[in-house]
Write an enzyme that holds these catalytic residues in place. Structure first.
Site, PDB file in Angstrom:
ATOM      1  N   HIS A  77       0.581  -1.005   0.169  1.00 49.51           N
ATOM      2  CA  HIS A  77      -0.009   0.022   0.015  1.00 49.51           C
ATOM      3  C   HIS A  77       0.698   1.218   0.118  1.00 49.51           C
ATOM      4  O   HIS A  77       2.159   1.191   0.356  1.00 49.51           O
ATOM      5  CB  HIS A  77      -0.913  -0.074   0.996  1.00 49.51           C
ATOM      6  CG  HIS A  77      -2.105  -0.943   1.229  1.00 49.51           C
ATOM      7  ND1 HIS A  77      -3.011  -1.049   1.873  1.00 49.51           N
ATOM      8  CD2 HIS A  77      -2.441  -1.897   0.282  1.00 49.51           C
ATOM      9  CE1 HIS A  77      -4.077  -1.751   1.762  1.00 49.51           C
ATOM     10  NE2 HIS A  77      -3.433  -2.518   0.567  1.00 49.51           N
ATOM     11  N   GLU A  79       0.959   4.054   2.065  1.00 51.57           N
ATOM     12  CA  GLU A  79       1.717   4.404   3.202  1.00 51.57           C
ATOM     13  C   GLU A  79       2.841   3.452   3.489  1.00 51.57           C
ATOM     14  O   GLU A  79       3.785   3.961   3.900  1.00 51.57           O
ATOM     15  CB  GLU A  79       0.637   4.464   4.240  1.00 51.57           C
ATOM     16  CG  GLU A  79      -0.634   5.287   3.939  1.00 51.57           C
ATOM     17  CD  GLU A  79      -1.741   4.499   3.423  1.00 51.57           C
ATOM     18  OE1 GLU A  79      -2.827   5.001   3.533  1.00 51.57           O
ATOM     19  OE2 GLU A  79      -1.533   3.657   2.608  1.00 51.57           O
ATOM     20  N   CYS A 114      -5.535   2.060   5.805  1.00 45.21           N
ATOM     21  CA  CYS A 114      -6.511   0.600   5.947  1.00 45.21           C
ATOM     22  C   CYS A 114      -6.474   0.129   7.376  1.00 45.21           C
ATOM     23  O   CYS A 114      -5.374   0.304   8.305  1.00 45.21           O
ATOM     24  CB  CYS A 114      -6.171  -0.523   5.007  1.00 45.21           C
ATOM     25  SG  CYS A 114      -4.346  -1.196   5.330  1.00 45.21           S
ATOM     26  N   CYS A 124      -1.881  -0.655   7.425  1.00 43.42           N
ATOM     27  CA  CYS A 124      -1.375   0.792   7.368  1.00 43.42           C
ATOM     28  C   CYS A 124      -1.541   1.411   8.515  1.00 43.42           C
ATOM     29  O   CYS A 124      -0.538   2.263   9.174  1.00 43.42           O
ATOM     30  CB  CYS A 124      -1.652   1.521   6.047  1.00 43.42           C
ATOM     31  SG  CYS A 124      -0.958   0.836   4.424  1.00 43.42           S
TER      32      CYS A 124
END
Length: 190
Positions: A77, A79, A114, A124
């Site tokens: 992801h 981040e 998330c 994250c």
């Protein structure tokens, strides 16, 4: 017909960056636009959202790291990529990234971090929460986000709730929601 303006002789700048070109740490929309630029680098796929993120030193406005969905190896992801790249640049494992982050680091992300990963990867929100320095103090105390995660893959995302329960302020940056969602869902069936 557009107007023409006489701007005088063309000048070049050969000194340090002029003050007008330096990022303004208070211009949150500017950073969200840059995060959106990152999101557009992510490959469109039906199985994920295209998200972009920036780590920023809130005291100086310096961008510390940039990331986007699937930039790094694996099912990563945005981040996560920011944190991985910053950690690698400082020769640290990602779980120790807080040791190198400035005390007033913020993260801009086009979509709410998330709280659940179907892949089994660490969410994250948890990655952001664990960014503590050697003194045990959190390094990321604010998350600026563009949109709430749509309930497409994991139902209602509680990433913001989890961050706030851990003392991390979440701030919505308005103005780009439609564009962020359009970029995020490119590659999805409409």
């Amino acid at each position: 017909m557009p107007e023409e303006f006489d701007t005088g002789p063309v000048r070049t700048w050969d000194g340090p960056v002029p003050p007008a070109a330096k990022p303004d740490p208070k211009d949150h929309l500017q950073y969200m636009r840059l995060a959106l630029d990152q999101a557009q680098e992510s490959p469109p796929k039906p199985s994920n959202f295209r998200v972009g993120a920036l780590l920023v030193d809130a005291d100086t406005g310096t961008i510390l790291s940039r990331g986007y969905t699937l930039e790094c190896e694996g099912n990563t992801h945005a981040e996560q990529c920011c944190l991985l790249k910053f950690a690698k640049a400082h020769d640290l494992p990602e779980e120790s990234v807080g040791e190198a982050l400035p005390t007033n680091t913020v993260i801009y992300t086009t979509m709410e971090p998330c709280n659940l990963r179907l892949s089994g990867n660490l969410p994250c929100a948890d990655r952001i929460i664990r960014t503590r320095g050697k003194d045990g103090q959190p390094r990321i105390k604010k998350v600026y986000l563009g949109v709430k995660e749509p309930e497409k893959f994991v139902g209602e995302n509680e990433g913001r709730k989890k961050l706030e329960e851990n003392g991390i302020e979440c701030i919505h940056v308005p103005g780009l929601e439609d564009r962020i969602l359009s970029v995020a869902t490119a590659g999805h069936e409409q």
